[in-house]
Design a protein around this motif. Structure first.
Motif, PDB file in Angstrom:
ATOM      1  N   LEU A  10       0.837  -1.199   0.000  1.00  0.00           N
ATOM      2  CA  LEU A  10       0.000   0.000   0.000  1.00  0.00           C
ATOM      3  C   LEU A  10       0.875   1.254   0.000  1.00  0.00           C
ATOM      4  O   LEU A  10       0.657   2.179  -0.788  1.00  0.00           O
ATOM      5  CB  LEU A  10      -0.947  -0.007   1.208  1.00  0.00           C
ATOM      6  CG  LEU A  10      -1.827   1.238   1.353  1.00  0.00           C
ATOM      7  CD1 LEU A  10      -2.692   1.439   0.117  1.00  0.00           C
ATOM      8  CD2 LEU A  10      -2.706   1.140   2.610  1.00  0.00           C
ATOM      9  N   GLY A  11       1.881   1.268   0.882  1.00  0.00           N
ATOM     10  CA  GLY A  11       2.801   2.403   0.923  1.00  0.00           C
ATOM     11  C   GLY A  11       3.451   2.618  -0.438  1.00  0.00           C
ATOM     12  O   GLY A  11       3.626   3.749  -0.884  1.00  0.00           O
ATOM     13  N   ALA A  12       3.799   1.506  -1.104  1.00  0.00           N
ATOM     14  CA  ALA A  12       4.438   1.610  -2.422  1.00  0.00           C
ATOM     15  C   ALA A  12       3.483   2.236  -3.428  1.00  0.00           C
ATOM     16  O   ALA A  12       3.855   3.145  -4.182  1.00  0.00           O
ATOM     17  CB  ALA A  12       4.897   0.233  -2.890  1.00  0.00           C
ATOM     18  N   ALA A  13       2.239   1.772  -3.436  1.00  0.00           N
ATOM     19  CA  ALA A  13       1.259   2.326  -4.378  1.00  0.00           C
ATOM     20  C   ALA A  13       1.090   3.823  -4.132  1.00  0.00           C
ATOM     21  O   ALA A  13       0.933   4.604  -5.076  1.00  0.00           O
ATOM     22  CB  ALA A  13      -0.081   1.600  -4.231  1.00  0.00           C
ATOM     23  N   LEU A  14       1.155   4.242  -2.870  1.00  0.00           N
ATOM     24  CA  LEU A  14       0.901   5.649  -2.542  1.00  0.00           C
ATOM     25  C   LEU A  14       2.068   6.571  -2.887  1.00  0.00           C
ATOM     26  O   LEU A  14       1.908   7.784  -2.896  1.00  0.00           O
ATOM     27  CB  LEU A  14       0.526   5.789  -1.059  1.00  0.00           C
ATOM     28  CG  LEU A  14      -0.833   5.174  -0.690  1.00  0.00           C
ATOM     29  CD1 LEU A  14      -1.122   5.351   0.785  1.00  0.00           C
ATOM     30  CD2 LEU A  14      -1.953   5.749  -1.531  1.00  0.00           C
ATOM     31  N   VAL A  15       3.256   6.030  -3.143  1.00  0.00           N
ATOM     32  CA  VAL A  15       4.307   6.898  -3.694  1.00  0.00           C
ATOM     33  C   VAL A  15       4.342   6.775  -5.211  1.00  0.00           C
ATOM     34  O   VAL A  15       5.225   7.333  -5.866  1.00  0.00           O
ATOM     35  CB  VAL A  15       5.717   6.617  -3.114  1.00  0.00           C
ATOM     36  CG1 VAL A  15       5.753   6.855  -1.628  1.00  0.00           C
ATOM     37  CG2 VAL A  15       6.204   5.219  -3.456  1.00  0.00           C
ATOM     38  N   GLY A  16       3.376   6.041  -5.777  1.00  0.00           N
ATOM     39  CA  GLY A  16       3.261   5.985  -7.232  1.00  0.00           C
ATOM     40  C   GLY A  16       3.975   4.813  -7.866  1.00  0.00           C
ATOM     41  O   GLY A  16       4.196   4.800  -9.075  1.00  0.00           O
ATOM     42  N   ILE A  17       4.351   3.814  -7.062  1.00  0.00           N
ATOM     43  CA  ILE A  17       4.970   2.618  -7.627  1.00  0.00           C
ATOM     44  C   ILE A  17       3.863   1.725  -8.195  1.00  0.00           C
ATOM     45  O   ILE A  17       2.853   1.475  -7.534  1.00  0.00           O
ATOM     46  CB  ILE A  17       5.771   1.856  -6.543  1.00  0.00           C
ATOM     47  CG1 ILE A  17       6.971   2.692  -6.092  1.00  0.00           C
ATOM     48  CG2 ILE A  17       6.222   0.494  -7.066  1.00  0.00           C
ATOM     49  CD1 ILE A  17       7.692   2.146  -4.874  1.00  0.00           C
TER      50      ILE A  17
END
Ligand SMILES: Nc1ncnc2c1ncn2[C@@H]1O[C@H](COP(=O)(O)OP(=O)(O)OP(=O)(O)O)[C@@H](O)[C@H]1O
Ligand SMILES: [Mg+2]
Lengths: 239, 311
Positions: free
Chosen positions: B200-207
């Motif tokens: 989730l954290g990754a998706a939220l930095v645009g990964i």
């Protein structure tokens, strides 16, 4: 403010996790430069709203416009690229990466060219992170992790920063510092949507506020007026 | 089983001796060196397996079949185009990266619906499919290729090391170092490590999480293509050839700690030496007994492996 076009405009938003919808018709606007507080009791749908806005959850109805463009249904990377950055509840930092690497990844999708300058700026805002730049993020204290999560969000040079319960789990002194900090980055020009349980402090720094109950906003208006409204306590406590 | 070693051949006369035989220090040193050479290639196969496990949290049951497929690809390029196995890395490593990427992105990912048990079954199904395709095309014969340098060796005074295996060692170590550098120093590598623990954290930095999963799978598969090119000058291929390596690789992954890159490298070298020495002392056909014993011992006494911190 009314004559400028809103940075974020949400109308009729409906979303959920497969069962009954959690968000049941959300209307919301955020104007450039302001702090908007989104308040509400536990489980009313505030985090769900943030997930929909940042593209990790797809809405079933409604419209989201950010900076003039439709972003409902867009994937998370595209939304970050557009400049809407969500610092999530529970921080969601990368535990196996060190502090510096976490910050670097904040500019994975956006503002990569300005990475060095933004790192310097974040370390300036959070000297504590600068001291610990080679520490594994998973071993940071809760407060430090929250700073890292916000710092990582700032690395993307957001146009709108959504903060989901940034004061959660912090000691009273740190909560105070956190609100001071949020006001400071807003004064520097950043538009902020602040989701909080700390009602009094949130209303002190916000220009406007929305109060959510059961997936709908039941109160909205200038933060100063809401703070003085006896209805607030009622709505907030769900009486 | 995989490699035949000169040291073992030298010690063969002692095998019938029921008491543990004594060997000259030169023979033991040669066995250790040969073990390290073999172990580096094992490590390469294990790297792909551990990388995919560390990030996608699945055991890729298609790993062995993909290695076999890569070995056949080396064979075909040699037979049809006369391409040297080492030169074959140039087309095969990118090709297998793309194959791995596409498999994860368009087959394994979509078919799993986010359920790990499904992923397991999908990779198992893929492995059966690939093996049977190879069986249908190439029959079950064992094949080898001829290269002029197959029997060249490097003389170290006390030991004679087969040239292709020294090359295999060097290339494996370089690939492992390159993989480490990719993961440690590049944005893509950091994104891979980020996604491994915090989707989730990754998706939220645009990964793009699905893309990173596929890149990881592609890297794991590309490691297999390198291994295949290094193995074919001295090894044979049959539709089941990859399986033997993956058993060893799995032991290495467990030994080194599931998901640990340095663990896979050091574990690979260690297992190579164990195999070589137990081949020397117990006879070539029993060379893998040592590996098996280690596998059981780790599961009993240190299930997180030597480098594993994860639960
Ligand atoms: N992944 C999920 N699957 C199913 N239901 C969920 C999921 N996430 C949240 N919910 C439910 O949706 C509702 C709203 O949750 P949400 O996290 O949006 O609340 P919130 O307003 O952020 O609460 P809090 O202030 O406690 O963080 C809750 O009833 C919750 O149980
Ligand atoms: Mg919440």
């Amino acid at each position: 403010m009314a004559e400028t076009s809103p940075l974020l405009a949400v109308t009729g938003l409906v979303a959920g996790y497969g069962g009954a919808p959690i968000l049941r018709g959300i209307d919301l606007s955020v104007e450039p430069g302001e702090i908007v507080a989104v308040l509400g009791a536990n489980g009313v749908g505030k985090t769900t709203l943030n997930k929909v806005l940042s593209g990790v959850l797809t809405p079933s109805a409604g419209e989201i416009r950010f900076d003039g463009e439709r972003i409902d249904g867009a994937a998370a990377p595209a939304i970050v690229a557009a400049g809407l950055v969500h610092v999530p509840e529970g921080r969601k930092i990368f535990p196996d990466l060190d502090v510096h690497e976490n910050l670097e990844l904040g500019s994975y999708r956006r503002a990569r060219a300005n990475r060095a300058a933004n790192l310097a700026r974040v370390y300036d805002i959070f000297p504590r992170l600068a001291e610990r730049r080679r520490q594994r993020a998973g071993t940071l204290s809760g407060g430090e992790q929250q700073m890292l999560a916000i710092g990582r969000g700032l690395m993307a040079e957001p146009k709108l920063l959504i903060l989901d319960e940034p004061s959660l789990g912090l000691s009273p002194l740190l909560v105070e510092q956190m609100f001071t900090l949020i006001r400071r980055i807003n004064t520097d020009g950043l538009t902020i949507m602040l989701v909080e349980q700390n009602v009094v402090q949130s209303l002190e720094i916000a220009g406007r506020a929305f109060v959510m109950e059961n997936g709908r906003f039941v109160m909205a208006g200038a933060a100063r007026d809401l703070a003085a409204d006896p209805q607030l306590e009622k709505a907030y406590l769900g009486l | 089983m995989p490699f035949a070693s000169a040291a073992r051949a030298a010690g063969r006369e002692f095998i019938s001796n029921p008491v543990a035989p004594m060997f000259s220090p030169e023979i033991v040193a040669t066995a250790v060196l040969n073990g390290l050479l073999t172990g580096a290639v094992y490590a390469l196969v294990a790297l792909g397996l551990t990388l995919v496990y560390g990030v996608l949290h699945i055991i890729n049951f298609a790993h062995g079949a993909l290695l076999t497929a890569a070995m056949f690809a080396v064979l075909v390029l040699k037979l049809w185009l006369g391409l040297d196995p080492y030169v074959a890395m140039v087309p095969l490593v990118p090709l297998f990266f793309i194959i791995g990427y596409a498999l994860q992105r368009f087959v394994i990912g979509p078919a799993s619906h986010g359920n790990d048990a499904n992923i397991l079954l999908v990779t198992l199904g893929l492995s059966i499919l690939i093996e049977n395709l190879l069986l249908a095309i190439f029959r079950s014969d064992t094949r080898t290729i001829d290269v002029p340098y197959a029997f060249m060796s490097i003389d170290l005074d006390f030991a004679l090391l087969a040239l292709p295996r020294v090359i295999a060692f060097g290339v494996s170590v370089v690939v492992a170092a390159a993989l480490w550098a990719l993961l440690a120093l590049t944005d893509t590598g950091k994104a891979i490590r980020a996604v491994a623990k915090e989707k989730l954290g990754a998706a939220l930095v645009g990964i793009d999480v699905a893309h990173v999963y596929a890149v990881t799978f592609g890297l794991g598969t590309a490691c297999l293509a390198v291994a295949a090119c290094l193995l074919m000058p001295t090894f044979y291929v049959s539709p089941r050839a990859g399986g033997a390596f993956v058993f060893v690789a799995f032991t290495i992954v467990v030994l080194g700690g599931m998901g640990s890159i340095p663990g896979a490298l050091i574990g690979g070298l260690f297992i190579g030496v164990v195999e070589s020495l137990s081949g020397l002392y117990f006879g070539e056909s029993l060379g893998q007994i040592g590996i098996f014993a280690i596998f059981i011992a780790i599961l009993l006494f240190r299930p997180t492996g030597l480098f594993g911190a994860r639960a």
